[in-house]
Design an enzyme around this catalytic site. Sequence first.
Site, PDB file in Angstrom:
ATOM      1  N   HIS A  93     -10.640  -5.451  -2.659  1.00 31.09           N
ATOM      2  CA  HIS A  93      -9.265  -5.629  -2.189  1.00 31.09           C
ATOM      3  C   HIS A  93      -9.253  -6.019  -0.728  1.00 31.09           C
ATOM      4  O   HIS A  93     -10.111  -5.624   0.049  1.00 31.09           O
ATOM      5  CB  HIS A  93      -8.411  -4.383  -2.446  1.00 31.09           C
ATOM      6  CG  HIS A  93      -8.952  -3.105  -1.873  1.00 31.09           C
ATOM      7  ND1 HIS A  93     -10.039  -2.450  -2.415  1.00 31.09           N
ATOM      8  CD2 HIS A  93      -8.543  -2.356  -0.824  1.00 31.09           C
ATOM      9  CE1 HIS A  93     -10.273  -1.352  -1.716  1.00 31.09           C
ATOM     10  NE2 HIS A  93      -9.394  -1.272  -0.737  1.00 31.09           N
ATOM     11  N   LEU A  94      -8.268  -6.834  -0.390  1.00 31.45           N
ATOM     12  CA  LEU A  94      -8.068  -7.292   0.975  1.00 31.45           C
ATOM     13  C   LEU A  94      -6.791  -6.662   1.497  1.00 31.45           C
ATOM     14  O   LEU A  94      -5.740  -6.761   0.858  1.00 31.45           O
ATOM     15  CB  LEU A  94      -7.941  -8.822   1.031  1.00 31.45           C
ATOM     16  CG  LEU A  94      -9.184  -9.636   0.683  1.00 31.45           C
ATOM     17  CD1 LEU A  94      -9.443  -9.671  -0.812  1.00 31.45           C
ATOM     18  CD2 LEU A  94      -9.039 -11.054   1.201  1.00 31.45           C
ATOM     19  N   HIS A  95      -6.891  -6.007   2.639  1.00 26.60           N
ATOM     20  CA  HIS A  95      -5.727  -5.410   3.279  1.00 26.60           C
ATOM     21  C   HIS A  95      -5.098  -6.447   4.199  1.00 26.60           C
ATOM     22  O   HIS A  95      -5.799  -7.066   5.000  1.00 26.60           O
ATOM     23  CB  HIS A  95      -6.134  -4.227   4.159  1.00 26.60           C
ATOM     24  CG  HIS A  95      -6.735  -3.075   3.435  1.00 26.60           C
ATOM     25  ND1 HIS A  95      -6.020  -1.944   3.127  1.00 26.60           N
ATOM     26  CD2 HIS A  95      -7.997  -2.873   2.978  1.00 26.60           C
ATOM     27  CE1 HIS A  95      -6.815  -1.083   2.517  1.00 26.60           C
ATOM     28  NE2 HIS A  95      -8.024  -1.625   2.406  1.00 26.60           N
ATOM     29  N   ASP A 106       0.849  -1.193   0.000  1.00 24.30           N
ATOM     30  CA  ASP A 106       0.000   0.000   0.000  1.00 24.30           C
ATOM     31  C   ASP A 106       0.885   1.243   0.000  1.00 24.30           C
ATOM     32  O   ASP A 106       1.883   1.294   0.720  1.00 24.30           O
ATOM     33  CB  ASP A 106      -0.897  -0.012   1.240  1.00 24.30           C
ATOM     34  CG  ASP A 106      -2.038   0.984   1.152  1.00 24.30           C
ATOM     35  OD1 ASP A 106      -1.768   2.196   1.010  1.00 24.30           O
ATOM     36  OD2 ASP A 106      -3.197   0.562   1.236  1.00 24.30           O
ATOM     37  N   ASN A 124     -12.877  -3.488   3.270  1.00 20.58           N
ATOM     38  CA  ASN A 124     -13.817  -2.375   3.394  1.00 20.58           C
ATOM     39  C   ASN A 124     -14.814  -2.489   2.251  1.00 20.58           C
ATOM     40  O   ASN A 124     -14.423  -2.674   1.100  1.00 20.58           O
ATOM     41  CB  ASN A 124     -13.078  -1.034   3.304  1.00 20.58           C
ATOM     42  CG  ASN A 124     -12.060  -0.874   4.408  1.00 20.58           C
ATOM     43  OD1 ASN A 124     -12.289  -1.260   5.548  1.00 20.58           O
ATOM     44  ND2 ASN A 124     -10.927  -0.302   4.071  1.00 20.58           N
TER      45      ASN A 124
END
Length: 118
Positions: A104-106, A35, A91
């Site tokens: 998307h996966l954080h 990120d 989110n």
Amino acid sequence: MSENSGSDTVFGKIIRREIPADIVYEDNLCLAFRDVNPQAPVHVLVIPKEPIAKLSDTESKNHALLGHLLLTVKRVAEQLGLANGYRVVINTGEEGGQTVYHLHLHILGGRPMQWPPG
């Protein structure tokens, strides 16, 4: 296409290599990269190459892809040395804090996480 479409977002441009990213993993279904605005010492995003705008847009036909994304999170976390733990965040929608409308996966790690998160 609109930002809500999933395919012509900043993430779509990263997939197509139109925007550079610090890619840490890639396969035929997904891409993982650091990120640019990290919220933890380790902050990586895992995105599907298929343009799905948000989790609430997925259907039963996406179950294999969703499982693949979670297994990719595990693989990337291991690759990044997050043996002591990490947090995975998705989110979804405006009230969920989603700002880029491409699923998307954080992966957040490298420090103890707090609860509640937000």
